[in-house]
Scaffold this motif. Structure first.
Motif, short mmCIF file in Angstrom:
data_model
loop_
_atom_site.label_atom_id
_atom_site.label_comp_id
_atom_site.label_asym_id
_atom_site.label_seq_id
_atom_site.Cartn_x
_atom_site.Cartn_y
_atom_site.Cartn_z
N GLU A 106 0.80 -1.22 0.00
CA GLU A 106 0.00 0.00 0.00
C GLU A 106 0.84 1.27 0.00
O GLU A 106 0.30 2.37 -0.13
CB GLU A 106 -0.92 0.01 1.23
N LEU A 107 2.14 1.16 0.13
CA LEU A 107 3.01 2.33 0.09
C LEU A 107 3.47 2.59 -1.35
O LEU A 107 3.37 1.71 -2.21
CB LEU A 107 4.22 2.12 1.01
N PRO A 108 4.01 3.79 -1.62
CA PRO A 108 4.42 4.11 -2.99
C PRO A 108 5.61 3.28 -3.45
O PRO A 108 6.73 3.52 -3.06
CB PRO A 108 4.81 5.59 -2.90
N ASN A 109 5.34 2.27 -4.22
CA ASN A 109 6.38 1.45 -4.81
C ASN A 109 5.80 0.77 -6.02
O ASN A 109 4.60 0.76 -6.24
CB ASN A 109 6.91 0.43 -3.79
N ASN A 110 6.63 0.20 -6.82
CA ASN A 110 6.18 -0.41 -8.06
C ASN A 110 5.86 -1.88 -7.94
O ASN A 110 4.99 -2.39 -8.62
CB ASN A 110 7.23 -0.23 -9.17
N GLU A 111 6.58 -2.59 -7.09
CA GLU A 111 6.53 -4.04 -7.18
C GLU A 111 6.72 -4.69 -5.81
O GLU A 111 7.63 -4.34 -5.07
CB GLU A 111 7.62 -4.51 -8.14
#
Length: 298
Positions: free
Chosen positions: A78-83
């Protein structure tokens, strides 16, 4: 001082309505793997924790896949990351299938080693003060490097957290830029691996996670011991404070430590200072206590 990206992230996660709504923000380019366990937990809301000889009635019940591996993977997702890749082990039974369906439904990259043993289950009782008591049933199922899973994915990861696994998995995971784990993985296993950890994160209040610095053959870059509402200790660094709950709202403390650990992994992987990573970890831990069960909006 936080840079603009960090301030934006902290403000975002402090708003619990935005924390688990991935469309509220743009994702970054970090790649994470979590190697760990799942437990199917029945969460029960009671007026007070049971006393010997007394029958109590639950006011609320919720059943979901949880456990340290599941909590950390879901929080990172749920945090800003891609993968995100979650490597775990499940029994070929009803609870294993339901756990698999849960993470598949939310879009998690799930890698499962299926077992003939039963999926671990448990009960988590939480009282009106947000304190909880957990009873676990069965063996903790953990993935192994011998399992036919795509372990080469680990070589491409920026950050990895391990809650359960074997020594060869720990060695393989060291290929990531940042590697964190918990004392529950086993101090002996950690020592035998001779792996340099970026952070060893556990509760200073849980006897099963207690250890002496002299127990470690190799000192991690950071040792972090949490102490609930008192904050905790980081070595090096000293004491840090917890963040007060919004409106003193304390619903359920289940998963607070795992949510905190996810924030530490995220921050260190993003090349933040330990102070900034602790800030994110304490925000996530604070947000976790403000809802019933392991995840909000369930």
């Amino acid at each position: 001082r936080f840079n603009l990206h960090i301030v934006t992230l902290i403000l975002m996660v402090e708003n619990k309505n935005n924390l688990f709504s991935k469309n509220k923000y743009n994702k970054g380019n970090l790649k994470f793997a979590v190697i760990g366990h799942i437990e199917w937990i029945n969460f029960l809301k009671v007026d007070s924790l049971p006393k010997p000889g007394i029958i109590t009635h639950a006011k609320k019940s919720l059943e979901l896949p949880a456990g340290g591996g599941a909590l950390i993977a879901k929080t990172l997702y749920e945090l800003p990351n891609n993968e995100i890749h979650f490597f775990t082990s499940l029994g070929k039974d009803y609870y294993g299938e339901k756990s698999f369906e849960f993470f598949e439904r939310i879009g998690m990259n799930l890698h499962v080693a299926w077992r003939s043993e039963a999926t671990r289950k448990g009960f988590s009782l939480v009282d009106n003060n947000g304190e909880r008591s957990i009873t676990i049933i069965g063996k903790r199922l953990a993935p192994s490097f011998n399992d036919d899973l795509d372990w080469n994915i680990l070589c491409d990861m920026d950050g990895i957290f391990i809650t359960a696994g074997d020594i060869n998995l720990l060695k393989k995971a060291r290929g990531a830029n940042i590697l964190c784990t918990t004392p529950r993985l086993g101090i002996n296993l950690i020592n035998q691996s001779k792996v340099n950890l970026d952070a060893l994160i556990g509760s200073n209040l849980d006897p099963d996670e207690s250890f002496l610095l002299s127990d470690l053959k190799k000192k991690p870059s950071f040792i972090i011991k949490t102490e609930g509402e008192k904050g905790g200790i980081t070595i090096p660094g000293g004491r840090f404070k917890a963040i007060n709950n919004n409106n003193n709202l304390e619903v359920d403390s289940y998963g607070c430590g795992d949510s905190f650990a996810a924030g530490i992994l995220y921050g260190l992987t993003a090349s933040w200072t330990i102070e900034k990573a602790l800030k994110l970890g304490t925000v996530l831990g604070r947000n976790c206590i403000e809802h019933f069960g392991p995840y909000p909006n369930m």
